[in-house]
Write an enzyme that holds these catalytic residues in place. Structure first.
Site, PDB file in Angstrom:
ATOM      1  N   ILE A  25       0.826  -1.207   0.000  1.00 22.27           N
ATOM      2  CA  ILE A  25       0.000   0.000   0.000  1.00 22.27           C
ATOM      3  C   ILE A  25       0.870   1.271   0.000  1.00 22.27           C
ATOM      4  O   ILE A  25       0.564   2.232  -0.705  1.00 22.27           O
ATOM      5  CB  ILE A  25      -0.952  -0.027   1.217  1.00 22.27           C
ATOM      6  CG1 ILE A  25      -1.973  -1.154   1.046  1.00 22.27           C
ATOM      7  CG2 ILE A  25      -1.636   1.311   1.411  1.00 22.27           C
ATOM      8  CD1 ILE A  25      -2.801  -1.479   2.285  1.00 22.27           C
ATOM      9  N   ASP A  68      12.637   4.570  11.005  1.00 25.29           N
ATOM     10  CA  ASP A  68      11.930   3.571  11.818  1.00 25.29           C
ATOM     11  C   ASP A  68      10.818   4.286  12.574  1.00 25.29           C
ATOM     12  O   ASP A  68      11.090   5.121  13.447  1.00 25.29           O
ATOM     13  CB  ASP A  68      12.924   2.909  12.787  1.00 25.29           C
ATOM     14  CG  ASP A  68      12.277   1.783  13.584  1.00 25.29           C
ATOM     15  OD1 ASP A  68      11.031   1.780  13.746  1.00 25.29           O
ATOM     16  OD2 ASP A  68      13.015   0.900  14.065  1.00 25.29           O
ATOM     17  N   ASN A  95       1.374   4.856   7.127  1.00 25.67           N
ATOM     18  CA  ASN A  95       1.044   3.563   6.519  1.00 25.67           C
ATOM     19  C   ASN A  95       1.778   2.394   7.176  1.00 25.67           C
ATOM     20  O   ASN A  95       1.231   1.304   7.272  1.00 25.67           O
ATOM     21  CB  ASN A  95       1.399   3.635   5.020  1.00 25.67           C
ATOM     22  CG  ASN A  95       1.381   2.284   4.358  1.00 25.67           C
ATOM     23  OD1 ASN A  95       0.316   1.708   4.135  1.00 25.67           O
ATOM     24  ND2 ASN A  95       2.565   1.737   4.061  1.00 25.67           N
ATOM     25  N   TYR A 159      -2.978  -6.160  17.212  1.00 29.55           N
ATOM     26  CA  TYR A 159      -3.019  -5.360  15.976  1.00 29.55           C
ATOM     27  C   TYR A 159      -4.372  -4.663  15.845  1.00 29.55           C
ATOM     28  O   TYR A 159      -4.455  -3.466  15.555  1.00 29.55           O
ATOM     29  CB  TYR A 159      -2.763  -6.305  14.809  1.00 29.55           C
ATOM     30  CG  TYR A 159      -2.945  -5.740  13.421  1.00 29.55           C
ATOM     31  CD1 TYR A 159      -1.982  -4.903  12.845  1.00 29.55           C
ATOM     32  CD2 TYR A 159      -4.060  -6.080  12.649  1.00 29.55           C
ATOM     33  CE1 TYR A 159      -2.132  -4.421  11.546  1.00 29.55           C
ATOM     34  CE2 TYR A 159      -4.214  -5.608  11.356  1.00 29.55           C
ATOM     35  CZ  TYR A 159      -3.250  -4.772  10.812  1.00 29.55           C
ATOM     36  OH  TYR A 159      -3.410  -4.293   9.527  1.00 29.55           O
ATOM     37  N   LYS A 163      -5.256  -0.719  15.811  1.00 30.04           N
ATOM     38  CA  LYS A 163      -5.933  -0.067  14.671  1.00 30.04           C
ATOM     39  C   LYS A 163      -7.174   0.694  15.147  1.00 30.04           C
ATOM     40  O   LYS A 163      -7.499   1.757  14.623  1.00 30.04           O
ATOM     41  CB  LYS A 163      -6.309  -1.102  13.608  1.00 30.04           C
ATOM     42  CG  LYS A 163      -5.111  -1.658  12.836  1.00 30.04           C
ATOM     43  CD  LYS A 163      -4.409  -0.597  12.013  1.00 30.04           C
ATOM     44  CE  LYS A 163      -3.396  -1.178  11.044  1.00 30.04           C
ATOM     45  NZ  LYS A 163      -2.607  -0.152  10.334  1.00 30.04           N
ATOM     46  N   ILE A 192      -5.912  -6.865   1.429  1.00 25.89           N
ATOM     47  CA  ILE A 192      -5.194  -6.314   0.276  1.00 25.89           C
ATOM     48  C   ILE A 192      -4.010  -7.243  -0.008  1.00 25.89           C
ATOM     49  O   ILE A 192      -3.261  -7.604   0.911  1.00 25.89           O
ATOM     50  CB  ILE A 192      -4.668  -4.884   0.577  1.00 25.89           C
ATOM     51  CG1 ILE A 192      -5.781  -3.960   1.104  1.00 25.89           C
ATOM     52  CG2 ILE A 192      -3.995  -4.305  -0.661  1.00 25.89           C
ATOM     53  CD1 ILE A 192      -6.850  -3.584   0.111  1.00 25.89           C
TER      54      ILE A 192
HETATM   55  P1  NAD Z   1       3.615  -4.285   3.685  1.00 23.97           P
HETATM   56  O1  NAD Z   1       4.280  -5.250   4.615  1.00 23.97           O
HETATM   57  O2  NAD Z   1       3.732  -4.500   2.218  1.00 23.97           O
HETATM   58  O3  NAD Z   1       4.073  -2.799   4.017  1.00 23.97           O
HETATM   59  C1  NAD Z   1       4.361  -2.348   5.312  1.00 23.97           C
HETATM   60  C2  NAD Z   1       5.660  -1.576   5.263  1.00 23.97           C
HETATM   61  O4  NAD Z   1       5.930  -1.069   6.571  1.00 23.97           O
HETATM   62  C3  NAD Z   1       6.854  -2.453   4.850  1.00 23.97           C
HETATM   63  O5  NAD Z   1       7.534  -1.848   3.764  1.00 23.97           O
HETATM   64  C4  NAD Z   1       7.714  -2.491   6.104  1.00 23.97           C
HETATM   65  O6  NAD Z   1       9.109  -2.509   5.848  1.00 23.97           O
HETATM   66  C5  NAD Z   1       7.320  -1.179   6.783  1.00 23.97           C
HETATM   67  N1  NAD Z   1       7.639  -1.196   8.194  1.00 23.97           N
HETATM   68  C6  NAD Z   1       7.471  -2.210   9.084  1.00 23.97           C
HETATM   69  N2  NAD Z   1       7.958  -1.864  10.283  1.00 23.97           N
HETATM   70  C7  NAD Z   1       8.437  -0.593  10.148  1.00 23.97           C
HETATM   71  C8  NAD Z   1       9.060   0.325  11.024  1.00 23.97           C
HETATM   72  N3  NAD Z   1       9.315   0.009  12.316  1.00 23.97           N
HETATM   73  N4  NAD Z   1       9.408   1.539  10.551  1.00 23.97           N
HETATM   74  C9  NAD Z   1       9.173   1.868   9.261  1.00 23.97           C
HETATM   75  N5  NAD Z   1       8.606   1.048   8.376  1.00 23.97           N
HETATM   76  C10 NAD Z   1       8.235  -0.173   8.820  1.00 23.97           C
HETATM   77  O7  NAD Z   1       2.102  -4.294   4.116  1.00 23.97           O
HETATM   78  P2  NAD Z   1       0.824  -3.554   3.545  1.00 23.97           P
HETATM   79  O8  NAD Z   1      -0.213  -4.583   3.426  1.00 23.97           O
HETATM   80  O9  NAD Z   1       1.134  -2.698   2.381  1.00 23.97           O
HETATM   81  O10 NAD Z   1       0.442  -2.667   4.812  1.00 23.97           O
HETATM   82  C11 NAD Z   1       0.377  -1.265   4.787  1.00 23.97           C
HETATM   83  C12 NAD Z   1      -0.649  -0.790   5.794  1.00 23.97           C
HETATM   84  O11 NAD Z   1      -1.943  -1.278   5.449  1.00 23.97           O
HETATM   85  C13 NAD Z   1      -0.413  -1.243   7.224  1.00 23.97           C
HETATM   86  O12 NAD Z   1      -0.768  -0.193   8.114  1.00 23.97           O
HETATM   87  C14 NAD Z   1      -1.383  -2.394   7.399  1.00 23.97           C
HETATM   88  O13 NAD Z   1      -1.730  -2.602   8.740  1.00 23.97           O
HETATM   89  C15 NAD Z   1      -2.541  -1.866   6.581  1.00 23.97           C
HETATM   90  N6  NAD Z   1      -3.503  -2.889   6.162  1.00 23.97           N
HETATM   91  C16 NAD Z   1      -3.123  -3.892   5.315  1.00 23.97           C
HETATM   92  C17 NAD Z   1      -4.060  -4.855   4.931  1.00 23.97           C
HETATM   93  C18 NAD Z   1      -3.705  -5.996   4.002  1.00 23.97           C
HETATM   94  O14 NAD Z   1      -4.541  -6.925   3.863  1.00 23.97           O
HETATM   95  N7  NAD Z   1      -2.549  -5.994   3.357  1.00 23.97           N
HETATM   96  C19 NAD Z   1      -5.372  -4.779   5.410  1.00 23.97           C
HETATM   97  C20 NAD Z   1      -5.720  -3.740   6.265  1.00 23.97           C
HETATM   98  C21 NAD Z   1      -4.781  -2.797   6.631  1.00 23.97           C
END
Ligand code: NAD
Length: 266
Positions: A25, A68, A95, A159, A163, A192
């Site tokens: 995302i 971070d 994000n 989690y 949220k 997603i």
């Molecule tokens: P993803 O794992 O592809 O992306 C998350 C990113 O956050 C990664 O690039 C990771 O390196 C980074 N990250 C993790 N810990 C970190 C830290 N301490 N500091 C900086 N960066 C850090 O996952 P995604 O699915 O793209 O998730 C993005 C957002 O969407 C998140 O908030 C997640 O909770 C939310 N979300 C995702 C879904 C899904 O089904 N994928 C559903 C609902 C919500």
């Protein structure tokens, strides 16, 4: 830091995205905003070359910063560098997050704390750091990526609780800083298809396929679905939208297709 101490503001809008390197995302959001003419601050703990190239290939500027979100020093330094480089941040997209835990009974205290720190405290740290420059300019948008997990009992308790906290924090930011021209909104994505699912897909390759039946629109979401919503919420077309949560979930939270079928004896 005061934005008056920075370089001349960029003539283009600037978006600051956390967790932008994972190909999910965050990456899609950085690319979507670049397509719309934004310069991008892309941050992550992962290498950022890929997202930087994607943004620059579109013709936007990209400042790639290792950051971070759980560490206040790292957050302060990242926001300082972004303001120094571009002179302003028009939109912050919180994000970065991850689901670390499972059920409540086998979630250790350490895992609980780590989840809250990564998913909720990070939004506090980033927003606190970016808000003063937005208050000074009397404009700005904070978009927090929450989850449908924050709205019902879907599991992954730490989690999900974090949220839910993000949703409330967004409401409070909207109310407190609205009079100063700042908007805050949440997006609650459903499932997603991103790297977040890697471990579960390794356990069961059909995980995402199995989830489709819960979605009225019959498909799992893509990063681009969320990025499009984030772009809209940041745009002037959304200038009277604040303090709310937009579900980007293929209809999941509207009700259950499966329950409807079972109720009708189908
Ligand atoms: P993803 O794992 O592809 O992306 C998350 C990113 O956050 C990664 O690039 C990771 O390196 C980074 N990250 C993790 N810990 C970190 C830290 N301490 N500091 C900086 N960066 C850090 O996952 P995604 O699915 O793209 O998730 C993005 C957002 O969407 C998140 O908030 C997640 O909770 C939310 N979300 C995702 C879904 C899904 O089904 N994928 C559903 C609902 C919500």
């Amino acid at each position: 830091m005061s934005s008056s101490a920075t370089s001349t503001p960029s003539s283009r809008p600037v978006v600051f995205v956390t967790g932008a390197a994972g190909g999910g995302i965050g990456t899609c959001t950085a690319v979507r905003f670049a397509e719309a003419g934004y310069d991008v601050v892309a941050t992550d703990i992962k290498p950022l070359e890929g997202v930087k190239k994607s943004v620059e290939d579109i013709g936007s500027r990209c400042l790639a910063l290792p950051l971070d979100v759980t560490k206040s020093d790292s957050v302060k330094e990242g926001v300082r560098k972004a303001l120094e480089h571009f002179g302003k941040i028009d939109c912050l997209v919180n994000n970065a997050a991850a689901s670390l835990g499972s059920g409540l009974h086998d979630c250790s205290e350490e895992l609980w704390d780590a989840s809250i720190q990564l998913t909720l405290k990070s939004v506090f740290l980033l927003s606190k750091e970016v808000l003063p420059s937005m208050m000074e300019r009397k404009t700005g948008v904070i978009i927090n990526i929450a989850s449908v997990n924050g709205q019902s009992g879907i599991g992954e308790e730490a989690y999900s609780a974090a949220k839910a906290g993000v949703i409330n924090l967004t409401q409070n930011i909207a109310v407190r800083y609205g009079p100063q021209g700042i908007r805050a909104v949440c997006i609650a994505p459903g499932t997603i298809e991103t790297h977040l699912w890697k471990e579960r897909l390794a356990k069961n390759p059909k995980t995402l396929e199995n989830l489709k039946k819960y979605y009225p629109l019959g498909r799992i979401g893509q990063g681009r679905d969320v990025a499009n919503a984030a772009y809209f919420l940041a745009s002037p077309e959304a200038s009277w939208i604040t303090g709310t949560t937009l579900n980007v979930d293929g209809g999941l939270m509207a009700g259950s297709s499966q329950l409807q079928k079972d109720l009708m004896g189908e």
